[in-house]
Design an enzyme around this catalytic site. Structure first.
Site, PDB file in Angstrom:
ATOM      1  N   ASP A  96      -9.722   1.623   3.858  1.00 50.78           N
ATOM      2  CA  ASP A  96     -10.002   3.199   3.857  1.00 50.78           C
ATOM      3  C   ASP A  96     -11.336   3.693   3.724  1.00 50.78           C
ATOM      4  O   ASP A  96     -12.174   2.948   3.627  1.00 50.78           O
ATOM      5  CB  ASP A  96      -8.983   3.687   2.552  1.00 50.78           C
ATOM      6  CG  ASP A  96      -7.475   3.643   2.785  1.00 50.78           C
ATOM      7  OD1 ASP A  96      -7.094   3.556   4.088  1.00 50.78           O
ATOM      8  OD2 ASP A  96      -6.847   3.313   1.620  1.00 50.78           O
TER       9      ASP A  96
ATOM     10  N   ARG B  82       0.788  -1.267   0.094  1.00 54.70           N
ATOM     11  CA  ARG B  82       0.059  -0.021  -0.044  1.00 54.70           C
ATOM     12  C   ARG B  82       0.745   1.354  -0.008  1.00 54.70           C
ATOM     13  O   ARG B  82       0.463   2.251  -0.295  1.00 54.70           O
ATOM     14  CB  ARG B  82      -0.970  -0.021   1.116  1.00 54.70           C
ATOM     15  CG  ARG B  82      -2.014  -1.185   1.303  1.00 54.70           C
ATOM     16  CD  ARG B  82      -3.128  -0.774   2.037  1.00 54.70           C
ATOM     17  NE  ARG B  82      -2.462  -0.527   3.475  1.00 54.70           N
ATOM     18  CZ  ARG B  82      -2.305  -1.756   4.481  1.00 54.70           C
ATOM     19  NH1 ARG B  82      -2.967  -2.925   4.075  1.00 54.70           N
ATOM     20  NH2 ARG B  82      -1.660  -1.573   5.627  1.00 54.70           N
TER      21      ARG B  82
ATOM     22  N   ARG C  59       8.024   6.562  -5.413  1.00 49.59           N
ATOM     23  CA  ARG C  59       7.986   7.657  -6.516  1.00 49.59           C
ATOM     24  C   ARG C  59       9.560   7.871  -6.918  1.00 49.59           C
ATOM     25  O   ARG C  59      10.309   8.216  -6.388  1.00 49.59           O
ATOM     26  CB  ARG C  59       7.261   8.722  -6.159  1.00 49.59           C
ATOM     27  CG  ARG C  59       5.853   8.514  -5.823  1.00 49.59           C
ATOM     28  CD  ARG C  59       5.122   9.907  -5.795  1.00 49.59           C
ATOM     29  NE  ARG C  59       3.504   9.568  -5.540  1.00 49.59           N
ATOM     30  CZ  ARG C  59       2.789   9.950  -4.326  1.00 49.59           C
ATOM     31  NH1 ARG C  59       3.573  10.688  -3.513  1.00 49.59           N
ATOM     32  NH2 ARG C  59       1.476   9.609  -4.020  1.00 49.59           N
TER      33      ARG C  59
ATOM     34  N   ARG D 254      -4.498  -3.585  16.947  1.00 52.78           N
ATOM     35  CA  ARG D 254      -3.720  -2.743  17.345  1.00 52.78           C
ATOM     36  C   ARG D 254      -4.343  -1.405  17.779  1.00 52.78           C
ATOM     37  O   ARG D 254      -5.359  -1.245  17.087  1.00 52.78           O
ATOM     38  CB  ARG D 254      -2.439  -1.804  16.281  1.00 52.78           C
ATOM     39  CG  ARG D 254      -1.465  -3.074  16.003  1.00 52.78           C
ATOM     40  CD  ARG D 254      -0.829  -3.473  17.179  1.00 52.78           C
ATOM     41  NE  ARG D 254       0.499  -2.769  17.345  1.00 52.78           N
ATOM     42  CZ  ARG D 254       1.286  -2.817  18.534  1.00 52.78           C
ATOM     43  NH1 ARG D 254       1.221  -3.685  19.281  1.00 52.78           N
ATOM     44  NH2 ARG D 254       2.222  -1.682  18.565  1.00 52.78           N
TER      45      ARG D 254
ATOM     46  N   ARG E  28       4.316   9.041  15.723  1.00 53.00           N
ATOM     47  CA  ARG E  28       4.103  10.340  14.915  1.00 53.00           C
ATOM     48  C   ARG E  28       3.311  11.415  15.572  1.00 53.00           C
ATOM     49  O   ARG E  28       3.194  11.080  16.526  1.00 53.00           O
ATOM     50  CB  ARG E  28       3.254  10.132  13.642  1.00 53.00           C
ATOM     51  CG  ARG E  28       1.716   9.661  13.731  1.00 53.00           C
ATOM     52  CD  ARG E  28       0.982   9.532  12.306  1.00 53.00           C
ATOM     53  NE  ARG E  28      -0.204   9.081  12.833  1.00 53.00           N
ATOM     54  CZ  ARG E  28      -1.134   8.586  11.625  1.00 53.00           C
ATOM     55  NH1 ARG E  28      -0.790   8.874  10.450  1.00 53.00           N
ATOM     56  NH2 ARG E  28      -2.144   8.301  11.920  1.00 53.00           N
TER      57      ARG E  28
ATOM     58  N   GLU F 111       1.298  10.153  18.921  1.00 55.42           N
ATOM     59  CA  GLU F 111       0.614   9.049  18.916  1.00 55.42           C
ATOM     60  C   GLU F 111       1.505   7.817  19.076  1.00 55.42           C
ATOM     61  O   GLU F 111       2.472   7.689  18.836  1.00 55.42           O
ATOM     62  CB  GLU F 111       0.231   9.019  17.314  1.00 55.42           C
ATOM     63  CG  GLU F 111      -0.987   7.967  16.886  1.00 55.42           C
ATOM     64  CD  GLU F 111      -1.472   8.119  15.582  1.00 55.42           C
ATOM     65  OE1 GLU F 111      -1.380   7.235  15.156  1.00 55.42           O
ATOM     66  OE2 GLU F 111      -1.821   9.402  15.138  1.00 55.42           O
TER      67      GLU F 111
ATOM     68  N   TYR G 205      -8.631  -4.029   6.687  1.00 52.04           N
ATOM     69  CA  TYR G 205      -8.100  -2.861   6.605  1.00 52.04           C
ATOM     70  C   TYR G 205      -8.795  -2.111   5.528  1.00 52.04           C
ATOM     71  O   TYR G 205      -8.587  -2.325   4.217  1.00 52.04           O
ATOM     72  CB  TYR G 205      -6.541  -2.679   6.297  1.00 52.04           C
ATOM     73  CG  TYR G 205      -5.694  -1.423   6.560  1.00 52.04           C
ATOM     74  CD1 TYR G 205      -5.426  -1.003   7.926  1.00 52.04           C
ATOM     75  CD2 TYR G 205      -5.997  -0.461   5.710  1.00 52.04           C
ATOM     76  CE1 TYR G 205      -4.913   0.091   7.980  1.00 52.04           C
ATOM     77  CE2 TYR G 205      -5.387   0.881   5.811  1.00 52.04           C
ATOM     78  CZ  TYR G 205      -4.725   1.060   7.058  1.00 52.04           C
ATOM     79  OH  TYR G 205      -4.203   2.231   7.509  1.00 52.04           O
TER      80      TYR G 205
END
Length: 393
Positions: free
Chosen positions: A361, A182, A186, A258, A288, A311, A359
């Protein structure tokens, strides 16, 4: 004789457990089809982990359970969310701190050149990373194998290994390779985290959007209402969006999740100059820092104060909010057993990230919720169309 009767299905009474995005979409679609829907949630608010709220001290729109950025290429899903919210274009950009230096994520040409102290062109960088990758004949099975084939040891050690161990709490060699697939790589200077056609935030937050989805005459909302596993006899069908294993009392054992904990702090002025900074070094305990004023720059807030969250990720314990399905090998084996039981459960439909232990989105959750509601409406319409055979007097 055959009584053709009416082909309009009689309204059903539906209980939807969970007022998050999936539950809200299913509820609205069923209500718009003429059914009566009760939506109940154990929390004090709607929108689940997408919940947003205005911080009373600063006026900043806060993502209470961590950042959610809407992104999709699905035209139907985009049309759906724009029915219920004014979607403001938003380009998510993430920075990473590793070994005392700041890098751009996702890994792009700038990241690669900065890490190696080079000035490579896209073609040169592509060949260089290919030369760093560890070759193999078999398809990679684990996250670690996939990473080493994908970007090589140095990029993996700098950006992925420590962060992954903190985020998932296990060795990367124990995680499935699909997790890394995922993550984009680039070979240009595009530092947008997502490359989908539609990337936006609801102007007034996700909770306001979900409230509009649930605002229908045939929907009744009940908050602070835990589900005890026994819908009343007046309920014709149950739509369950909570944890799949919890529905069955975890009698086969708990699935692994988690969870996240947030350490809120305020600073004067701009804390980090962007919405999200990842901390890749394993010795830093948090994964983060999110600065919420950057998620909604159109919201007027005092410039002298900023709300931030550190976090922390750890294994979900009883009573914790589950965020991410762990999906280790043991979980996948247990999941197949729970799914078999779910498929055999009459009068119950399981949907959403937790209800399907997947999972998802936000756009995928909405798409699956629309499909689920469509399938239920179609099935009940077929029931109404089936002729009833009765004896003539």
């Amino acid at each position: 004789m055959i009584d053709a009767g009416s082909t309009v299905p009689a309204p059903k009474r539906i209980l939807v457990v969970g007022a998050g995005l999936s539950g809200a979409v299913v509820a609205r679609e069923l209500a718009d089809a003429g059914h009566y829907v009760t939506v109940q949630d154990e929390r004090r608010h709607i929108a689940g982990n997408c919940h947003t709220e205005i911080d009373p001290r600063t006026g900043i729109l806060v993502h209470a359970y961590g950042p959610h950025i809407f992104h999709t290429d699905d035209a139907a899903v985009w049309a759906y969310v724009t029915r219920f919210a004014d979607m403001v274009p938003f380009r998510h950009r993430v920075k990473a701190v590793a070994a005392g230096r700041v890098y751009s994520l996702p890994i792009n040409l700038h990241t690669i050149n900065q890490l190696y102290g080079r000035a490579m062109t896209p073609c040169e960088a592509r060949h260089f990373i290919r030369s760093q990758a560890i070759a193999g004949d078999d398809a990679p099975v684990s996250f670690e194998e996939q990473a080493l084939r994908f970007v090589g040891p140095r990029v993996y050690e700098t950006f992925l290994r420590g962060y992954t161990r903190k985020q998932w709490g296990v060795e990367p060699s124990d995680l499935p390779a699909s997790i890394l697939k995922r993550l984009p790589l680039r070979f240009d200077y595009d530092d947008r985290y997502f490359d989908h056609r539609h990337q936006a935030m609801p102007r007034h937050g996700y909770t306001a959007m979900v409230a509009r989805i649930l605002d229908a005459p045939r929907i009744e909302l009940r908050l602070n209402a835990p589900f005890d596993g026994r819908p009343g006899p007046e309920i014709d069908h149950l739509v369950y969006t909570g944890p799949l294993d919890r529905y069955f009392g975890q009698d086969l054992g708990p699935l692994g999740y988690r969870t996240l904990e947030f350490e809120r702090f305020e600073v004067e002025g701009d804390a980090q100059g962007t919405a999200v900074v990842n901390f890749c070094d394993e010795e830093v305990p948090y994964t983060r820092v999110t600065e919420h004023r950057h998620f909604s720059p159109w919201v007027e807030a005092p410039p002298e104060r900023s709300v931030c969250f550190r976090e922390y990720s750890h294994s979900a314990r009883p009573g914790d909010i589950p965020y991410y399905p762990l999906r280790l090998l043991s979980d996948r084996k247990l999941l197949s057993r729970y799914r078999a039981r779910a498929e055999a459960e009459e009068g119950v439909t399981f949907v959403g990230r937790l209800g399907t232990y997947a999972y998802l989105d936000m756009d995928k959750a909405i798409a699956r919720a629309l499909e689920t509601a469509g399938a239920l409406n179609a099935a009940w319409a077929r029931e109404a169309e089936a002729p009833a055979f009765v004896h003539a007097p």
